[in-house]
Motif scaffolding. Structure first.
Motif, PDB file in Angstrom:
ATOM      1  N   VAL A   1      50.217  31.227  47.570  1.00  0.00           N
ATOM      2  CA  VAL A   1      49.730  32.719  48.076  1.00  0.00           C
ATOM      3  C   VAL A   1      48.783  32.967  47.133  1.00  0.00           C
ATOM      4  O   VAL A   1      49.061  32.945  45.781  1.00  0.00           O
ATOM      5  N   THR A   2      47.639  33.963  47.573  1.00  0.00           N
ATOM      6  CA  THR A   2      46.462  34.327  46.805  1.00  0.00           C
ATOM      7  C   THR A   2      46.543  35.700  46.933  1.00  0.00           C
ATOM      8  O   THR A   2      46.836  36.557  47.877  1.00  0.00           O
ATOM      9  N   LEU A   3      46.261  36.352  45.629  1.00  0.00           N
ATOM     10  CA  LEU A   3      46.171  37.861  45.682  1.00  0.00           C
ATOM     11  C   LEU A   3      44.833  38.231  44.882  1.00  0.00           C
ATOM     12  O   LEU A   3      45.214  38.299  43.386  1.00  0.00           O
ATOM     13  N   PRO A   4      43.718  38.255  45.355  1.00  0.00           N
ATOM     14  CA  PRO A   4      42.383  38.882  44.364  1.00  0.00           C
ATOM     15  C   PRO A   4      42.613  40.337  44.338  1.00  0.00           C
ATOM     16  O   PRO A   4      42.809  41.060  45.246  1.00  0.00           O
ATOM     17  N   ARG A   5      42.272  40.666  42.931  1.00  0.00           N
ATOM     18  CA  ARG A   5      42.492  42.171  42.807  1.00  0.00           C
ATOM     19  C   ARG A   5      41.323  42.640  41.937  1.00  0.00           C
ATOM     20  O   ARG A   5      40.541  41.675  41.077  1.00  0.00           O
ATOM     21  N   GLU A   6      41.150  43.918  41.956  1.00  0.00           N
ATOM     22  CA  GLU A   6      40.073  44.467  40.939  1.00  0.00           C
ATOM     23  C   GLU A   6      40.774  45.737  40.465  1.00  0.00           C
ATOM     24  O   GLU A   6      41.361  46.732  41.408  1.00  0.00           O
TER      25      GLU A   6
END
Length: 327
Positions: free
Chosen positions: A136-141
């Protein structure tokens, strides 16, 4: 309560032979041991290192990723996006050695020590893994800012992985989201807080040795283990934006890590050019640290897998995590 008592007994901040303790402040050693307790407790609850999430965290990431869509008609879930490719370094005669970056940052700090600022702005991505299932991927800023009166705010947004490196938060009074993204959290803090509920809430000290000790308060092992030190630096950069003096101290600490090797010039995911250095940490993982060769800022830290792991469906060369520091 038992866990807390066990931690306190193990820390033993005031030993039996330390003399009468009533009605007097704790000494420096006792203060250090007590401050380490939260970090030690977090370490006990860490089941597996290298971004292997708990089932609950992976499930939450799945929900967020499925909910995150690209704006416009006919949008599709961002979870379907491919994993990022590793950053590519190109060696050349123009590469700047780490020792030269240390000298540059030291000279700049002596000329203008500056001051570190509370708050940070960064993009991050992590590969959440669960045995026998696709990752599972979760890119964040994330953007955290503090005001002179101690008030502040934190904004965290899930970004579209099909557009890596495109900022989704515009810094300003107040910060706001731009482009595609889904707000994960937005918090506001009253005057006087100054991040007291965070790690590294005290002002960082001057000097590489003192900074290492400071980092080890919150990340036990950072004063003796290079992987822990690198992890502590990453955590610190999520709380503080270092001034010239702390940048010089951080680069000095990195230069002292045995096995840190030059990798060449790197263009990162935000289009910035930097100097890359590789470090092989625990078996099966390798780090790429990208520095600004002029002022010593840490631009990126990336971890990749060096061995296939069929159980978690990862292959050698897969990116495990990366953080791009934007402030």
């Amino acid at each position: 309560m038992t866990d807390e008592l066990d931690l306190l007994r193990e820390a033993n901040p005031v030993s039996a032979d330390s003399g009468p303790w009533r009605d007097r402040p704790l000494d420096g050693r006792a203060e250090l041991l007590l401050r380490r307790l939260p970090s030690r407790d977090r370490r006990r609850r860490t089941v597996r290192r290298r971004a292997v999430w708990s089932l609950g965290a992976a499930a939450a990431a799945t929900v967020v990723a499925l909910a995150l869509t690209v704006s416009g008609t006919g949008s599709s879930p961002a979870v379907a996006a491919p994993r990022p490719l590793p950053l590519v370094a190109h060696a050349s005669r123009a590469d700047v050695p780490l020792a030269d970056i240390v000298r540059r940052t030291r000279a700049a700090a002596e000329e203008s020590p500056g001051k570190s600022e509370r708050g940070s702005h960064f993009q991050s991505w992590a590969l959440g893994m669960k045995s026998g299932e696709d990752a599972v991927t979760l890119p964040r800023e994330s953007l955290t800012r503090w005001n002179a009166d101690g008030s502040g705010s934190t904004l965290e947004v899930a970004t579209d992985p099909r557009h890596p490196g495109r900022p989704v938060i515009e810094d300003g009074p107040p910060p706001r989201t731009v482009h595609d993204g889904k707000v994960l959290s937005e918090d506001h803090y009253p005057p006087g807080i100054y991040g007291a509920n965070q790690s590294y809430f005290e002002d960082p000290p001057a000097g590489a040795s003192a900074l290492r000790t400071y980092l080890a308060v919150w990340s036990p092992g950072a004063d003796r283990d290079p992987v822990e030190l690198l992890s502590a630096i990453q955590s610190f950069l999520r709380v503080w934006t270092p001034g010239p003096r702390q940048r010089a101290d951080i680069v000095t600490l990195l230069s002292g890590i045995e096995g840190m090797r030059p990798a060449g010039k790197v263009t990162d995911r935000l289009g910035r050019e930097g100097q890359g250095f590789r470090f092989t940490g625990t078996p099966g993982s390798r780090y790429l640290i990208v520095l600004d060769p002029d002022d010593g800022r840490v631009l990126d830290v990336e971890e990749t897998v060096t061995e296939d792991d069929p159980e978690y469906r990862v292959k050698a060369g897969d990116v495990m995590s990366y953080t791009a520091y934007m402030s």
